[in-house]
Design a protein around this motif. Structure first.
Motif, short mmCIF file in Angstrom:
data_model
loop_
_atom_site.label_atom_id
_atom_site.label_comp_id
_atom_site.label_asym_id
_atom_site.label_seq_id
_atom_site.Cartn_x
_atom_site.Cartn_y
_atom_site.Cartn_z
N LEU A 72 0.81 -1.22 0.00
CA LEU A 72 0.00 0.00 0.00
C LEU A 72 0.84 1.27 0.00
CD1 LEU A 72 -2.71 -1.00 2.64
CD2 LEU A 72 -2.93 -1.02 0.17
N LEU A 73 2.07 1.17 0.49
CA LEU A 73 2.93 2.36 0.55
C LEU A 73 3.24 2.89 -0.84
CD1 LEU A 73 5.45 1.17 3.29
CD2 LEU A 73 3.52 2.72 3.59
N ALA A 74 3.36 2.00 -1.81
CA ALA A 74 3.71 2.42 -3.16
C ALA A 74 2.62 3.29 -3.79
CB ALA A 74 3.98 1.20 -4.05
N VAL A 75 1.38 3.12 -3.35
CA VAL A 75 0.28 3.88 -3.93
C VAL A 75 0.38 5.36 -3.56
CG1 VAL A 75 -2.24 4.10 -4.00
CG2 VAL A 75 -1.17 1.84 -3.86
N PHE A 76 0.88 5.65 -2.37
CA PHE A 76 0.90 7.03 -1.89
C PHE A 76 2.24 7.72 -2.08
CE2 PHE A 76 -2.97 5.58 -0.05
CZ PHE A 76 -3.73 6.71 0.18
N LEU A 77 3.21 7.05 -2.67
CA LEU A 77 4.48 7.72 -2.95
C LEU A 77 4.31 8.91 -3.90
CD1 LEU A 77 7.00 4.74 -3.26
CD2 LEU A 77 6.89 6.46 -1.45
N PRO A 78 3.56 8.79 -4.99
CA PRO A 78 3.38 9.97 -5.86
C PRO A 78 2.63 11.11 -5.18
CG PRO A 78 2.80 7.95 -7.02
CD PRO A 78 2.95 7.59 -5.59
N VAL A 79 1.75 10.77 -4.23
CA VAL A 79 1.00 11.81 -3.52
C VAL A 79 1.95 12.67 -2.69
CG1 VAL A 79 -0.82 12.24 -1.83
CG2 VAL A 79 -1.06 10.37 -3.46
N THR B 268 1.53 8.31 7.13
CA THR B 268 1.30 9.18 5.98
C THR B 268 1.21 10.64 6.39
OG1 THR B 268 0.12 7.38 4.87
CG2 THR B 268 -0.20 9.60 4.00
N TRP B 269 0.48 10.91 7.46
CA TRP B 269 0.35 12.29 7.94
C TRP B 269 1.69 12.85 8.38
CZ3 TRP B 269 1.34 14.57 12.70
CH2 TRP B 269 0.88 15.88 12.84
N LEU B 270 2.42 12.10 9.18
CA LEU B 270 3.70 12.58 9.69
C LEU B 270 4.71 12.79 8.56
CD1 LEU B 270 5.38 13.28 12.17
CD2 LEU B 270 5.97 10.87 12.37
N ALA B 271 4.73 11.87 7.60
CA ALA B 271 5.64 12.02 6.47
C ALA B 271 5.28 13.25 5.63
CB ALA B 271 5.61 10.76 5.61
N MET B 272 4.00 13.52 5.48
CA MET B 272 3.58 14.70 4.72
C MET B 272 4.01 15.98 5.40
SD MET B 272 2.00 15.70 1.95
CE MET B 272 0.89 14.38 1.42
N VAL B 273 3.88 16.04 6.71
CA VAL B 273 4.29 17.24 7.45
C VAL B 273 5.79 17.48 7.31
CG1 VAL B 273 4.46 18.26 9.75
CG2 VAL B 273 2.37 17.07 9.08
N ILE B 274 6.58 16.44 7.56
CA ILE B 274 8.04 16.59 7.49
C ILE B 274 8.48 16.94 6.07
CG2 ILE B 274 10.24 15.43 7.83
CD1 ILE B 274 8.91 13.73 9.97
N CYS C 152 6.81 18.47 3.68
CA CYS C 152 6.45 19.85 3.30
C CYS C 152 7.33 20.87 4.00
CB CYS C 152 4.98 20.10 3.63
SG CYS C 152 3.83 19.26 2.52
N VAL C 153 7.70 20.60 5.25
CA VAL C 153 8.60 21.52 5.95
C VAL C 153 9.97 21.55 5.25
CG1 VAL C 153 9.85 21.91 8.10
CG2 VAL C 153 7.43 21.31 8.16
N VAL C 154 10.51 20.39 4.96
CA VAL C 154 11.81 20.32 4.29
C VAL C 154 11.74 20.94 2.89
CG1 VAL C 154 13.59 18.76 3.44
CG2 VAL C 154 12.50 18.31 5.63
N SER C 155 10.64 20.74 2.20
CA SER C 155 10.50 21.31 0.86
C SER C 155 10.42 22.83 0.91
CB SER C 155 9.24 20.75 0.19
OG SER C 155 9.34 19.36 0.04
N GLY C 156 9.72 23.36 1.90
CA GLY C 156 9.67 24.82 2.04
C GLY C 156 11.04 25.41 2.33
N VAL D 108 13.54 13.48 -0.51
CA VAL D 108 13.17 13.66 0.89
C VAL D 108 11.81 13.07 1.18
CG1 VAL D 108 12.56 15.41 2.60
CG2 VAL D 108 14.64 15.67 1.26
N SER D 109 10.83 13.33 0.34
CA SER D 109 9.47 12.85 0.62
C SER D 109 9.41 11.33 0.60
CB SER D 109 8.50 13.42 -0.41
OG SER D 109 8.86 13.02 -1.74
#
Length: 199
Positions: A18-25, A100-106, A108-112, A144-145
């Motif tokens: 299931l992790l592979a599905v959300f990698l592009p997201v 998924t939530w925690l990875a998205m937060v980290i 986005c912070v690193v990307s900014g 990073v993501s």
């Protein structure tokens, strides 16, 4: 580089497909956050709004924006992960949603932060930030993501599952022993009952 990162976590992807599905997201959303920060930074450099010595303040500002952006988008991404995992009868649905939530937060912070540091660093090195920033930024956000997402899944999910299994076994052992003790107590005759029986 991003492909090498994904290949490094091949074992995790084989266990949790299931992790592979959300990698592009994650890659797409972190890329959007980084591009927005890059556009704001380039505008400030062009118009003179980003003065020398103002990079730390810009980094803090974009990091805060990335945190809130990642938190809000991470809620929807985590909910999507939970629903998808629940439909697949995956017992780790809640944990996958949290990862998924925690990875998205980290991410986005690193990307900014990267959206500010990449053009300012290129300017200091004498390169044109407008032409070269997007290449380095896209690579950084993808690596990073994906790396953060798969790293969190590799580290957190097995430990939480192990804790759940150990807690379940401890609970079942404790409850089973208490039930056996209560049944033995009810079955064992008392001394008063044995003395009352006729010889």
């Amino acid at each position: 580089i991003a492909a090498a990162v994904v290949g490094f976590f091949e074992g995790t992807l084989e266990k949790i497909v299931l992790l592979a599905v959300f990698l592009p997201v994650l890659a797409g959303q972190s890329g959007n956050t980084g591009c927005q920060a890059l556009a704001v930074t380039l505008r400030g450099m062009t118009l003179g709004e980003l003065k020398p010595g103002g990079t730390p303040a810009a980094v803090v500002k974009e990091a805060i924006l990335g945190f809130f952006n990642g938190s809000l988008v991470g809620v929807s991404a985590g909910a999507g992960m939970f629903v998808y995992a629940w439909m697949q009868d995956n017992p780790q649905a809640w944990m996958l949603a949290g990862v998924t939530w925690l990875a998205m937060v980290i991410a986005c912070v690193v990307s900014g932060i990267s959206g500010v540091l990449v053009p300012t660093t290129l300017q200091r090195l004498g390169a044109d930030p407008a032409t070269a920033s997007s290449i380095f930024l896209t690579t950084a956000t993808d690596v990073v993501s994906m790396g953060i997402f798969l790293s969190l899944a590799t580290v957190l999910i097995p430990k939480v599952v192990c804790i759940w299994v150990c807690a379940y076994r401890l609970f079942s052992t404790t409850s089973g022993s208490s039930l056996r003790r209560s049944s033995m107590t009810t079955r064992m005759p008392s001394l008063s009952d044995s003395s009352r029986r006729p010889v």
